[in-house]
Design a protein around this motif. Structure first.
Motif, PDB file in Angstrom:
ATOM      1  N   ILE A  24      37.730  19.738  66.147  1.00  0.00           N
ATOM      2  CA  ILE A  24      37.345  20.784  65.193  1.00  0.00           C
ATOM      3  C   ILE A  24      38.533  21.233  64.350  1.00  0.00           C
ATOM      4  CG2 ILE A  24      36.694  23.236  65.039  1.00  0.00           C
ATOM      5  CD1 ILE A  24      34.777  22.755  67.370  1.00  0.00           C
ATOM      6  N   HIS A  25      39.688  21.358  65.005  1.00  0.00           N
ATOM      7  CA  HIS A  25      40.828  21.991  64.336  1.00  0.00           C
ATOM      8  C   HIS A  25      41.892  21.025  63.825  1.00  0.00           C
ATOM      9  CE1 HIS A  25      39.248  25.861  65.454  1.00  0.00           C
ATOM     10  NE2 HIS A  25      39.215  25.516  66.713  1.00  0.00           N
TER      11      HIS A  25
ATOM     12  N   ILE B 157      46.800  35.404  65.589  1.00  0.00           N
ATOM     13  CA  ILE B 157      46.720  34.170  66.369  1.00  0.00           C
ATOM     14  C   ILE B 157      47.017  33.000  65.438  1.00  0.00           C
ATOM     15  CG2 ILE B 157      45.285  32.709  67.829  1.00  0.00           C
ATOM     16  CD1 ILE B 157      45.760  35.414  69.082  1.00  0.00           C
ATOM     17  N   VAL B 158      48.081  32.271  65.720  1.00  0.00           N
ATOM     18  CA  VAL B 158      48.453  31.157  64.842  1.00  0.00           C
ATOM     19  C   VAL B 158      47.984  29.810  65.382  1.00  0.00           C
ATOM     20  CG1 VAL B 158      50.439  32.351  63.869  1.00  0.00           C
ATOM     21  CG2 VAL B 158      50.736  31.020  65.954  1.00  0.00           C
ATOM     22  N   GLU B 159      47.684  29.749  66.678  1.00  0.00           N
ATOM     23  CA  GLU B 159      47.215  28.503  67.284  1.00  0.00           C
ATOM     24  C   GLU B 159      45.703  28.566  67.441  1.00  0.00           C
ATOM     25  OE1 GLU B 159      46.498  25.226  68.282  1.00  0.00           O
ATOM     26  OE2 GLU B 159      48.672  25.348  68.567  1.00  0.00           O
ATOM     27  N   ASP B 160      44.989  27.677  66.747  1.00  0.00           N
ATOM     28  CA  ASP B 160      43.532  27.682  66.813  1.00  0.00           C
ATOM     29  C   ASP B 160      43.018  27.303  68.203  1.00  0.00           C
ATOM     30  OD1 ASP B 160      42.724  28.562  64.292  1.00  0.00           O
ATOM     31  OD2 ASP B 160      43.030  26.589  63.410  1.00  0.00           O
ATOM     32  N   LEU B 161      43.719  26.416  68.879  1.00  0.00           N
ATOM     33  CA  LEU B 161      43.269  25.960  70.189  1.00  0.00           C
ATOM     34  C   LEU B 161      43.457  27.044  71.248  1.00  0.00           C
ATOM     35  CD1 LEU B 161      44.691  22.323  70.411  1.00  0.00           C
ATOM     36  CD2 LEU B 161      42.401  23.040  69.728  1.00  0.00           C
TER      37      LEU B 161
ATOM     38  N   LEU C  28      29.682  16.184  65.176  1.00  0.00           N
ATOM     39  CA  LEU C  28      29.377  17.484  64.589  1.00  0.00           C
ATOM     40  C   LEU C  28      30.657  18.223  64.206  1.00  0.00           C
ATOM     41  CD1 LEU C  28      26.477  18.827  66.831  1.00  0.00           C
ATOM     42  CD2 LEU C  28      26.419  18.626  64.352  1.00  0.00           C
ATOM     43  N   SER C  29      31.668  18.073  65.044  1.00  0.00           N
ATOM     44  CA  SER C  29      32.909  18.826  64.845  1.00  0.00           C
ATOM     45  C   SER C  29      33.637  18.428  63.565  1.00  0.00           C
ATOM     46  CB  SER C  29      33.846  18.638  66.041  1.00  0.00           C
ATOM     47  OG  SER C  29      34.372  17.325  66.074  1.00  0.00           O
TER      48      SER C  29
END
Length: 346
Positions: free
Chosen positions: A287-288, A243-247, A337-338
């Motif tokens: 986050i990403h 998986i290359v896309e974190d979203l 937090l993120s």
């Protein structure tokens, strides 16, 4: 390797910050904003989605075992690891899961590999009429394309596949038991793959332990064969597995609309989704993406104040922080937090 041991490692990271089901959602790979945030907050990427089909009953049994052995305790719905639990945690061998990198697709790789091995094995032995181990048309089509312009009937081709696979397995660092499980899970000429239950009897381990050992073996193997010139056949079978896309797919769609200039409310209306869902997507984005414009949603003063309070109270619990910063919404707190957490890549 036991489910209870994996849970102890997860709970050890979330110590007193989350309820007992938080670990279940991580193991299952739940795509909710809270679970995705927890994965990053507590550096739990390795365990994300490694057991997407784990039953509640099996999970509860593992939790009960940890309680019975006084390794964890539950107070006010929050799970804490005990002093004995921390001692036990230090003695556990390290694991090599890369759940976030594959999120279930490692099994797709193995299903492709299984059909390749079955096909080559049967052709090599002169059998061109066999029932494919895989009924999934997508996998069948992939394997047919894989064999195009390759000398399927050439015995040397079969030997090359075997050489690559053995070399990759050795380099992966799998245990001897994992090598055995991996081999038994493959189907060859007149040799059917063994199920987890059959392997459980053969190796005198629980089916869940067999499943975890097998999964870890795939997570060890895939980084070895991906994009390496010395494994041209294996790397072809592993194409597009990582998986290359974190979203998530839905968050990616939201991000595209945001970059077009739409507000959160406009995105929710256009996509016919709840505003809370869009907020989840924005937390994912924060986050990403280190360049996420967090100050469009919260001031730098508030960011620093929340960070200081988190450090003072030693907590990442939203409810506690909300009591301290009532003027801030849960969404704003989650954004803060993120960007306040690091995380492993796998």
């Amino acid at each position: 390797m036991k489910l209870s041991s994996i849970l102890l490692q997860i709970i050890g990271k979330m110590h007193g910050e989350r309820s007992k089901n938080a670990a279940l959602y991580i193991l299952r790979g739940k795509k909710s904003g809270q679970t995705l945030s927890d994965v990053k907050y507590f550096n739990l990427k390795p365990y994300f989605s490694i057991l997407p089909k784990v039953e509640v009953e099996e999970y509860e049994e593992a939790i009960h075992l940890l309680q019975k052995e006084h390794l964890i305790e539950i107070k006010d719905q929050l799970v804490f690891i005990t002093e004995i639990g921390f001692e036990q945690l230090q003695q556990l061998p390290s694991t090599h899961f890369k759940g976030w990198s594959y999120r279930g697709k490692e099994l797709l790789f193995f299903r492709r590999l299984s059909l390749v091995v079955q096909t080559v094995s049967n052709i090599k032995n002169g059998n061109r009429s066999f029932l494919p181990i895989e009924s999934d048309r997508t996998i069948q089509i992939f394997v047919k394309r894989f064999f195009m312009n390759r000398p399927l009937a050439d015995p040397e081709f079969a030997r090359q596949i075997g050489k690559e696979l053995i070399k990759a397995i050795v380099q992966s660092g799998m245990s001897e038991e994992q090598k055995l499980i991996f081999a038994y899970r493959l189907t060859g000429y007149k040799n059917a793959a063994m199920t987890y239950d059959q392997l459980s009897i053969e190796l005198k381990r629980s089916p869940s332990s067999i499943r975890l050992l097998f999964l870890e073996s795939l997570h060890r193997l895939l980084p070895i064969v991906e994009h390496k010139k010395e494994f041209p056949i294996m790397s072809s079978i592993a194409a597009d597995i990582r998986i290359v896309e974190d979203l998530t797919e839905s968050a990616t769609a939201t991000k595209k609309l945001y970059l077009q200039g739409l507000t959160m409310e406009e995105i929710a209306a256009k996509r016919n989704l709840k505003l809370s869902t869009i907020e989840d997507h924005f937390v994912e984005m924060a986050i990403h993406d280190e360049r996420f414009p967090i100050h469009s949603f919260v001031t730098e003063r508030d960011v620093q104040a929340v960070r200081l309070k988190m450090k003072e109270l030693q907590t990442k619990r939203l409810r506690v922080l909300k009591d301290e910063f009532q003027a801030l919404s849960y969404f704003q707190l989650r954004l803060i937090l993120s960007i306040n957490t690091g995380g492993q890549d796998d």
